[in-house]
Design a protein around this motif. Sequence first.
Motif, mmCIF file in Angstrom:
data_model
loop_
_atom_site.group_PDB
_atom_site.id
_atom_site.type_symbol
_atom_site.label_atom_id
_atom_site.label_comp_id
_atom_site.label_asym_id
_atom_site.label_seq_id
_atom_site.Cartn_x
_atom_site.Cartn_y
_atom_site.Cartn_z
ATOM 1 N N THR A 4 31.498 16.505 49.149
ATOM 2 C CA THR A 4 31.279 15.819 50.821
ATOM 3 C C THR A 4 32.272 16.488 51.670
ATOM 4 O OG1 THR A 4 33.107 14.243 50.220
ATOM 5 C CG2 THR A 4 30.960 13.578 49.424
ATOM 6 N N THR A 5 31.874 16.147 52.843
ATOM 7 C CA THR A 5 32.924 16.234 54.145
ATOM 8 C C THR A 5 34.165 15.998 53.831
ATOM 9 O OG1 THR A 5 31.131 16.163 55.561
ATOM 10 C CG2 THR A 5 33.201 16.133 56.667
ATOM 11 N N GLU A 6 34.424 14.901 53.020
ATOM 12 C CA GLU A 6 36.122 14.508 52.972
ATOM 13 C C GLU A 6 36.379 15.339 51.764
ATOM 14 O OE1 GLU A 6 38.241 10.842 50.490
ATOM 15 O OE2 GLU A 6 36.198 10.383 51.716
ATOM 16 N N ASP A 7 35.486 15.983 50.906
ATOM 17 C CA ASP A 7 35.963 16.936 49.754
ATOM 18 C C ASP A 7 36.379 18.096 50.525
ATOM 19 O OD1 ASP A 7 35.603 15.409 47.529
ATOM 20 O OD2 ASP A 7 33.372 15.973 47.564
ATOM 21 N N ARG A 8 35.872 18.841 51.438
ATOM 22 C CA ARG A 8 35.887 19.885 52.355
ATOM 23 C C ARG A 8 37.355 19.666 53.070
ATOM 24 N NH1 ARG A 8 33.326 24.058 53.759
ATOM 25 N NH2 ARG A 8 31.329 23.531 52.998
ATOM 26 N N THR A 9 37.502 18.519 53.647
ATOM 27 C CA THR A 9 38.785 18.324 54.303
ATOM 28 C C THR A 9 40.096 18.230 53.331
ATOM 29 O OG1 THR A 9 37.768 17.110 56.119
ATOM 30 C CG2 THR A 9 40.237 16.679 55.664
ATOM 31 N N THR A 10 39.836 17.624 52.100
ATOM 32 C CA THR A 10 40.961 17.698 51.275
ATOM 33 C C THR A 10 41.274 18.894 50.903
ATOM 34 O OG1 THR A 10 40.251 15.536 50.504
ATOM 35 C CG2 THR A 10 41.586 16.501 49.023
ATOM 36 N N VAL A 11 40.276 19.944 50.218
ATOM 37 C CA VAL A 11 40.300 20.999 49.777
ATOM 38 C C VAL A 11 41.184 22.028 50.681
ATOM 39 C CG1 VAL A 11 39.267 23.230 48.929
ATOM 40 C CG2 VAL A 11 38.759 20.985 48.140
ATOM 41 N N THR A 12 40.809 22.080 52.063
ATOM 42 C CA THR A 12 41.423 22.687 53.049
ATOM 43 C C THR A 12 42.668 22.469 53.334
ATOM 44 O OG1 THR A 12 39.073 23.007 53.816
ATOM 45 C CG2 THR A 12 41.202 23.499 55.543
ATOM 46 N N GLU A 13 43.057 21.192 53.308
ATOM 47 C CA GLU A 13 44.472 20.521 53.389
ATOM 48 C C GLU A 13 45.365 20.931 52.198
ATOM 49 O OE1 GLU A 13 44.453 16.749 54.235
ATOM 50 O OE2 GLU A 13 43.705 16.914 56.482
ATOM 51 N N LEU A 14 44.627 21.089 51.009
ATOM 52 C CA LEU A 14 45.296 21.443 49.701
ATOM 53 C C LEU A 14 45.719 23.060 49.920
ATOM 54 C CD1 LEU A 14 45.821 20.816 46.665
ATOM 55 C CD2 LEU A 14 43.571 22.022 46.421
ATOM 56 N N ILE A 15 45.042 23.815 50.404
ATOM 57 C CA ILE A 15 45.417 25.054 50.546
ATOM 58 C C ILE A 15 46.331 25.237 51.427
ATOM 59 C CG2 ILE A 15 44.558 27.475 51.294
ATOM 60 C CD1 ILE A 15 41.503 26.480 50.397
ATOM 61 N N ALA A 16 46.491 24.730 52.394
ATOM 62 C CA ALA A 16 47.327 24.440 53.645
ATOM 63 C C ALA A 16 49.009 23.834 53.020
ATOM 64 C CB ALA A 16 47.054 23.878 54.714
ATOM 65 N N LEU A 17 48.692 22.961 52.056
ATOM 66 C CA LEU A 17 49.789 22.546 51.497
ATOM 67 C C LEU A 17 50.989 23.227 50.921
ATOM 68 C CD1 LEU A 17 51.705 19.575 51.092
ATOM 69 C CD2 LEU A 17 50.232 19.258 49.203
ATOM 70 N N HIS A 18 50.429 24.146 50.093
ATOM 71 C CA HIS A 18 50.965 25.510 49.503
ATOM 72 C C HIS A 18 52.170 25.792 50.344
ATOM 73 C CE1 HIS A 18 51.925 29.474 48.548
ATOM 74 N NE2 HIS A 18 52.112 29.021 47.195
ATOM 75 N N GLY A 19 52.275 26.401 51.489
ATOM 76 C CA GLY A 19 52.855 26.868 52.427
ATOM 77 C C GLY A 19 53.973 25.961 52.606
ATOM 78 N N HIS A 20 53.326 24.700 53.112
ATOM 79 C CA HIS A 20 54.512 23.643 53.509
ATOM 80 C C HIS A 20 55.576 23.312 52.300
ATOM 81 C CE1 HIS A 20 52.975 22.810 57.164
ATOM 82 N NE2 HIS A 20 51.795 22.871 56.724
ATOM 83 N N LEU A 21 55.078 23.372 51.125
ATOM 84 C CA LEU A 21 55.990 23.202 50.077
ATOM 85 C C LEU A 21 56.829 24.082 49.585
ATOM 86 C CD1 LEU A 21 53.476 21.332 47.530
ATOM 87 C CD2 LEU A 21 55.197 20.319 49.147
ATOM 88 N N VAL A 22 56.201 25.269 49.612
ATOM 89 C CA VAL A 22 57.227 26.493 49.400
ATOM 90 C C VAL A 22 58.265 26.722 50.497
ATOM 91 C CG1 VAL A 22 57.077 29.092 48.924
ATOM 92 C CG2 VAL A 22 55.455 27.592 47.803
ATOM 93 N N ASP A 23 57.979 26.551 51.582
ATOM 94 C CA ASP A 23 58.739 26.903 52.650
ATOM 95 C C ASP A 23 59.920 25.641 52.845
ATOM 96 O OD1 ASP A 23 57.391 29.116 53.280
ATOM 97 O OD2 ASP A 23 56.147 28.259 55.066
ATOM 98 N N ASN A 24 59.380 24.625 52.295
ATOM 99 C CA ASN A 24 60.605 23.565 52.492
ATOM 100 C C ASN A 24 61.336 23.540 51.060
ATOM 101 O OD1 ASN A 24 60.181 22.699 54.912
ATOM 102 N ND2 ASN A 24 58.336 21.600 54.298
ATOM 103 N N GLY A 25 61.080 24.543 50.320
ATOM 104 C CA GLY A 25 61.844 24.456 48.797
ATOM 105 C C GLY A 25 61.484 23.365 47.910
#
Length: 134
Positions: A4-25
């Motif tokens: 779904t469109t909701e799945d597309r948004t969730t997956v895109t945000e999942l990919i982006a979350l990686h950088g936030h987590l790593v950069d914040n330790g």
Amino acid sequence: MAFTTEDRTTVTELIALHGHLVDNGQLDRLDEVFAADVVYDLSAFGRDPLHGVGALRDAALALGEGNPVGHHVTNIVLSGPTADRVSALSKGIGVYADGTCGSVVYEDTIVRGPAGWRISHRQVRPRRRPLTAD
């Protein structure tokens, strides 16, 4: 169940979350992005693939100050979605403490499991200048 469109948004945000987590330790939260048995393929860099979230965390800790201070992802393209699997192609830009940058291409397989969408396989390839006809 369809992708779904909701799945597309969730997956895109999942990919982006990686950088936030790593950069914040926040390496203890990598299981919010990656499947427990993830394969993180670094063979294009001459390294063996990492297996499992714990191996990702350990590798980041071992690299220490060699890690980029900023992980940025862009140009996310999703393809071949099914109800429980999708492929993603994106570009990563790493900014280092000295101001230099590097670029990679991420090729992800993302699956839906009991905890939701997670990256089950990531191949990381360095981005190099294209060949020219000089």
